[in-house]
Design a protein around this motif. Structure first.
Motif, short mmCIF file in Angstrom:
data_model
loop_
_atom_site.label_atom_id
_atom_site.label_comp_id
_atom_site.label_asym_id
_atom_site.label_seq_id
_atom_site.Cartn_x
_atom_site.Cartn_y
_atom_site.Cartn_z
N ALA A 259 0.86 -1.19 0.00
CA ALA A 259 0.00 0.00 0.00
C ALA A 259 0.89 1.23 0.00
N PHE B 95 -2.35 -0.05 -4.57
CA PHE B 95 -2.50 -1.28 -3.81
C PHE B 95 -2.13 -2.44 -4.72
N VAL C 71 -4.92 -3.32 4.99
CA VAL C 71 -4.68 -3.93 3.68
C VAL C 71 -4.12 -5.32 3.90
#
Length: 672
Positions: free
Chosen positions: A565, A574, A595
């Protein structure tokens, strides 16, 4: 108000990890053990001596945990302080726990038990200690419950990592929060890069505090992973020490004063802008105050360089101005120190030019950093509505880039090289020669060729990449700046690779440096000033010159996080890094971002799914406001993108097969 606020209980005293100080009253308490001879040991717990492990430390001191040892017996301290008046401590050990208290920084400590100091009440029951105002209703019997409550509260919001990253987020966090101290003579709270480095009582080099220019900006960037307000306070803390011309000094300290002759590499705008971007999913929720508070000082510093550091061929060069009463100013040694690379072989053959107050060597890295600084400042100016300054900086960056890209290019080497006064190119090679990529000097094809050549194993690549000088350079010695691996240099070099989307290189370098970072943390509880270029080298000894709790070492974790990220000027990126990985509780103005890369790549905000993608999908340019979501999707596979205002609704699906899709979702009733 700075963060943390200079009040309440925290580990403010630079001299100890095993105690807390109350501001503004000055009451301080330390804990230790009796040694084998029955003598109390209450200080000297540094990363070199008897510090076993650092636990989590909240910014505000409401929870801190540390383990030390005396004669092989460990003491585990859990301290719950914070901005209120009560301090709760649990001291667990098989040995005999001792403590002392003092009513001011330089007051003679009194052993505990002893007379209660003034308006405070001191209680102990077994492993538990309580220090509270006399009128407090708190009791020592409640210590355990308070500590567990604080632990749970801290765990709920602290940044976490897993998988490929293991506990890198913990290491990064602790190397910042454990280094926040009070500067008594300034009556300010500061976060130097390392409390050991700045304290003579901890084998450091100053009295009790010091700030260095690029150290401070990198520390603030690392802190942006921990807390946005905390990062803002750090990023702005050295700017008030600038001189009238705008120069941010190399160093300011209590004992050794200010380096009025020289600065340090211009990384301020780069780090501030990076921290700003990472603070939100769009400008709507980013920390505008960070830009407003730092922009004037950063702009003045930027303009100082071309006014005071014009060297050979009109290019920028490191320098040192003559200062009355300072016989070491205006010397080659001081010009080297302005570079931050004190003993680098790149400057072994350079000389000092008294006419320009610079080296007789124009530095490609410095010129590239200054161009990148101009670009960042131009964008900041646009965000703040100063279009005139933005246009001026953009034009200056373009002109400087064009000139530097031509003059630093070495046709024989097919790469950029530093430029001597006689017009020849210097042969020394270091990661600074990747900085021209950060400044946008080459074409995409040339950037690829440069990266391929410089990251060859015998040059700057291999399993321990980016030593501070090339392994095949005659000056390489694997010591200090003559070959050790330094996180700031690696950070800037990798950002250059990422500007050209050279992800194969950036992923390899970031992954290798992450392993090096984690090995030192897991073995020595160290986040290092610099890292070993060879396997088996032990950097724990003082003579090895590698401080063991230096916040900027966390940049190596920060780099690796960027493979999963990354906040960029055009939006978030991402991507699955190729191995299971997780980042949790990243502090954004929008909420807490998590994430996770596993069987899918999943991005959530406060638990609500924003993206859910196949591992082969890369999402770039991701922006999210209350009214719109936009992104670019490449690679192969499907991705579900949550539209604005649909945190609990159905996401919309996008599929790519080796191509590119631009997606944009607008809330119903909003302007398209």
């Amino acid at each position: 108000m700075t963060v943390p606020a200079p009040q309440g209980w925290n580990t403010w005293d630079v001299r100890t990890h095993t105690g807390m100080t109350h501001l503004p009253s000055g009451l301080r308490v330390r804990f230790g053990l009796l040694d084998a001879a029955g003598t109390p040991v209450l200080d000297g717990f540094t990363w070199r001596h008897r510090l076993v492990r650092l636990g989590h430390h909240t910014v505000d001191g409401s929870f801190a945990e540390v383990t030390v040892e005396v004669d092989g017996i460990e003491l585990r301290l859990t301290m719950a302080g914070g901005p209120r008046g009560e301090l709760y401590v649990r001291a667990e050990s098989a040995g005999t726990v001792v403590a002392d208290v003092a009513t001011g920084r330089d007051a003679t400590p009194l052993p505990w038990p002893g007379p209660d100091p003034g308006e405070w009440r001191l209680d102990r029951s077994g492993d538990d200690f309580l220090i509270v105002p006399r009128d407090s209703a708190a009791t020592v019997g409640g210590v355990g419950a308070v500590i567990e409550e604080r632990r749970a509260a801290a765990d709920a919001v602290r940044p976490r990592s897993g998988g490929w990253y293991r506990d890198a987020a913990d290491a990064l966090t602790r190397a910042v929060t454990w280094n926040t101290i009070q500067a008594p003579d300034l009556d300010r709270v500061l976060t130097p890069t390392s409390r050991d480095f700045v304290s003579v009582e901890r084998q450091g080099f100053y009295g009790s505090w010091a700030l260095h220019a690029w150290d401070t900006f990198f520390t603030g960037l690392v802190a942006s992973v921990v807390d946005r307000d905390y990062a803002r306070g750090i990023l702005g803390q050295i700017l008030p020490f600038a001189d009238a011309a705008g120069m941010v000094p190399n160093r300011v300290s209590d004992e050794r004063g200010t380096t009025w002759d020289r600065s340090q590499p211009p990384v301020g705008a780069l780090t501030v802008f990076s921290a700003y971007l990472a603070g939100g999913l769009s400008d709507d929720n980013r920390d505008r105050r960070l830009l407003e508070e730092t922009f004037p000082g950063l702009l003045a510093w930027h303009d100082w360089w071309p006014a005071h550091r014009r060297g050979p061929h009109g290019l920028l060069a490191w320098g040192s101005d003559p200062i009355e009463g300072d016989p070491e100013s205006a010397t080659l040694d001081r010009t080297k120190r302005e570079s931050g690379l004190d003993d680098s072989p790149m400057y072994d053959e350079a000389t000092y030019d008294p006419a320009t107050h610079t080296m007789d060597l124009a530095d490609a890295g410095l010129n590239a950093l200054h161009v990148a600084d101009a670009e960042a400042l131009a964008t900041i100016a646009s965000i703040l509505g100063d279009d005139t300054t933005a246009r001026r900086l953009t034009a200056e960056a373009h002109q400087a880039r064009t000139t530097a890209a031509t003059l630093f290019w070495d046709d024989d080497a097919r790469q950029y090289r530093n430029l001597r006064a006689d017009g020849s190119h210097d042969p020394h090679v270091s990661p600074t020669l990747l900085y021209p990529l950060l400044g946008g000097f080459p074409s995409a094809e040339t950037a690829q060729d440069i990266a391929d050549a410089l990251l060859a194993p015998e040059v700057l690549g291999g399993d321990r990449p980016l030593p501070s000088v090339a392994r095949n350079d005659p000056g390489f010695a694997a010591t200090y700046w003559r070959g050790r691996i330094w996180a700031p240099m690696a950070y800037l070099a990798v950002q250059g690779l990422r500007r050209y989307d050279l992800r194969a290189h950036s992923r390899h370098v970031s992954g290798a440096l992450l392993e090096l970072f984690l090995a030192e943390w897991e073995t020595h509880s160290a986040v290092r000033e610099n890292y070993p270029a060879f396997d088996g080298e032990d950097l724990t000894g003082f003579q090895q010159r590698s401080d063991g709790l230096m916040a900027w070492g966390g940049l190596l974790a920060h780099l690796a996080f960027g493979e999963l990220a990354e906040a960029r000027a055009d939006g978030w990126r991402f991507a699955h890094p190729g191995a299971p990985a997780e980042l949790r509780n990243l502090p954004l103005g929008d909420g807490r971002l998590t994430v996770t890369a596993g069987a899918r790549l999943v991005v959530t905000l406060d638990g609500a799914v924003l993206l859910d993608a196949a591992p082969g999908v890369v999402v770039t340019g991701y922006r999210r406001t209350a009214d719109a979501v936009s992104a670019t999707v490449t690679g192969t596979g499907d991705v579900f993108v949550a539209p604005p205002g649909s945190n609990h609704g159905e996401p919309e699906a996008v599929t790519v097969d080796g191509g590119t899709r631009h997606v944009r979702f607008v809330r119903e009733g909003s302007p398209a």
